[in-house]
Design a protein around this motif. Structure first.
Motif, mmCIF file in Angstrom:
data_model
loop_
_atom_site.group_PDB
_atom_site.id
_atom_site.type_symbol
_atom_site.label_atom_id
_atom_site.label_comp_id
_atom_site.label_asym_id
_atom_site.label_seq_id
_atom_site.Cartn_x
_atom_site.Cartn_y
_atom_site.Cartn_z
ATOM 1 N N TRP A 153 -7.551 -25.196 -53.616
ATOM 2 C CA TRP A 153 -8.212 -25.231 -54.920
ATOM 3 C C TRP A 153 -9.553 -25.943 -54.746
ATOM 4 O O TRP A 153 -9.767 -26.659 -53.766
ATOM 5 N N HIS A 199 -13.313 -27.437 -57.109
ATOM 6 C CA HIS A 199 -14.149 -27.519 -58.306
ATOM 7 C C HIS A 199 -15.383 -26.649 -58.096
ATOM 8 O O HIS A 199 -15.930 -26.602 -56.987
ATOM 9 N N VAL A 203 -11.096 -24.356 -60.340
ATOM 10 C CA VAL A 203 -10.611 -24.953 -61.575
ATOM 11 C C VAL A 203 -11.755 -25.184 -62.555
ATOM 12 O O VAL A 203 -12.926 -25.155 -62.192
ATOM 13 N N HIS A 208 -6.507 -29.693 -64.173
ATOM 14 C CA HIS A 208 -5.528 -29.103 -63.273
ATOM 15 C C HIS A 208 -5.519 -29.810 -61.917
ATOM 16 O O HIS A 208 -6.541 -30.257 -61.429
ATOM 17 N N ILE A 254 -10.117 -20.706 -63.330
ATOM 18 C CA ILE A 254 -9.636 -21.255 -64.596
ATOM 19 C C ILE A 254 -10.864 -21.660 -65.405
ATOM 20 O O ILE A 254 -11.715 -22.409 -64.912
#
Length: 455
Positions: free
Chosen positions: A257, A259, A195, A175, A224
């Protein structure tokens, strides 16, 4: 049929790049028939064989190619990597050092030597090699990542976390969003999405930091994840929305966003447990499991596609036969996927409940674990789940290339306070580890009550 050896070689390269290995091999062989001393064709045939997993054939071709091109740095590097895969460490080191001697200004050569040294636990020398490579090329992504691995294993997190970010230069992620990646900016009233990254165990490990994002004022936190984690992550503190990788995730409407593996560098520690089982599922499994004795969950294999799986997974469930001698222990298989069917034929003397087919996802696995007294597992997602739930867990670790997060020579871990680490001795081998676990389990069973309250 080719008549020009160079054209046959070039066609071989084209087909290998396209994944047509059989055709590529034919082209290289034709080139060598036409020109037996074609070193590049011989070298690439070796590389092709290595990619196919035919290591003995690959070594044969590499060594013939080196006889023709003894100063070819990449060939020495390739041979070194191959020998490392075969755990022929002295020969691998000799090949890697030859590459460094031939090209002392090549960062990749120093980095590869560092990898070899790190694998055999000569970490100080490995670090020196990595720093030499970075002195030559400060932005060399593989070296930065490799150095991060050594530093994190040693608990040198402040320097290690930023270097770990180099992985984004050679890894791909599913993503991307139009909004910026979060770099620690104020989150009051903002929305942020974590993500998917790496494996299911990694997601369980690092998504704990969702709660700290919420504590910083984020109005909306989403994750996600793998489909098997979606129901489980509904219990994750601080998370408002959970999307499976296959779900339609809104591309817009987010402020940031991130990681998950970059959150430890930006967030404070999170209390454990931070994951829980659904009460209804817990009640369901409470009725399915033994009412007496010590209930012990077992997982003995990880994802076979993981690069070090041959070392971290047990060859078979039969290796755990010594555990069966523990008085009053009742075992439950938590194994899913590869190895799951082995639970149908447990080791002699072991009472093992084979529930793998009934575990739909990690929410089910969490509900089972909630009803257990102990989980014994190799380094796979199950052990992260047990640790994240605060369940007593015994982790079986390999000696060779043990994952950085378990650090060095520790029998505990700061990540999961309820976890105890059992490590292979130097040189490897599961037999002494399992003997140690069996003795500890027998002692635990002698202390445990014979019956338990099922209320």
């Amino acid at each position: 049929m080719h008549s020009d050896p160079q054209q046959a070689y070039l066609d071989g390269n084209h087909h290998m790049a396209a994944g047509d290995f059989a055709v590529a091999e034919d082209c290289y062989l034709q080139a060598l028939v036409l020109e037996p001393m074609h070193g590049a064709a011989r070298a690439n045939l070796g590389y092709l064989k290595e990619r196919q997993g035919a290591l003995a054939e690959a070594e044969f071709h590499y060594r013939l190619a080196l006889a023709l091109m003894p100063d070819h740095v990449q060939l020495h590097q390739n041979l070194g990597v191959l020998l490392l895969k075969a755990k022929r460490f002295d020969e691998a080191e000799a090949a890697a050092r030859t590459a460094v001697e031939l090209a002392p200004d090549l960062p990749a050569a120093w980095s590869q030597l560092g990898v070899l040294l790190a694998c055999v636990k000569r970490e100080r020398e490995a670090e020196q090699c990595y720093r030499r490579a970075l002195a030559l090329a400060p932005d060399h992504a593989r070296t930065r990542f490799n150095l991060a691995y050594v530093l994190l294993r040693q608990g040198r997190f402040e320097e290690g976390w930023p270097l770990l970010e180099a992985r984004w230069q050679f890894d791909s992620f599913a993503h991307a969003f139009a909004c910026p990646r979060w770099e620690g900016e104020p989150l009051q009233g903002k929305s942020i999405v974590i993500v998917l990254e790496a494996g299911q165990g990694d997601m369980i490990h690092f998504c704990r930091y969702a709660s700290t994002l919420k504590e910083r004022g984020a109005a909306r936190v989403a994750v996600i994840c793998h489909a098997g984690l979606k129901r489980l992550f509904a219990t994750l503190a601080g998370v408002d929305e959970v999307y499976a990788l296959e779900d339609a995730v809104p591309a817009d409407g987010w402020d940031y966003w991130t990681h998950p593996m970059r959150l430890p560098a930006q967030c404070s520690a999170v209390a454990v447990p931070y994951l829980a089982a659904e009460p209804e599922l817990m009640r369901h499994w409470a009725a399915q499991l033994p009412a007496h004795g010590l209930r012990v969950g077992l997982a003995w294999k990880g994802n076979p596609d993981f690069e070090n799986d041959a070392d971290r997974s047990l060859p078979s469930l039969q290796m755990l036969e010594p555990l069966a001698a523990a008085p009053g222990a009742h075992f439950v298989s938590l194994q899913k996927g590869p190895g799951e069917d082995e639970a149908l034929a447990p080791p002699a003397g072991m009472t093992l409940q084979a529930i793998g087919p009934q575990l739909r996802d990690f929410a089910d696995t969490a509900a089972v674990i909630a009803n257990l007294d102990l989980v014994i597992s190799v380094d796979t997602a199950v052990v992260h789940l047990a640790g994240a739930m605060g369940k007593p867990c015994w982790l079986l670790l390999p000696d060779y290339c043990c994952d950085w997060r378990w650090m060095t020579e520790r029998s505990d871990t700061p990540w999961y306070p309820s976890m105890r680490l059992f490590r292979q001795p130097e040189g490897g081998g599961w037999v002494p580890v399992i003997a140690e676990v069996a003795a500890a389990l027998a002692e635990l069973c002698q202390r445990a009550p014979a019956a338990r309250d099922q209320a």
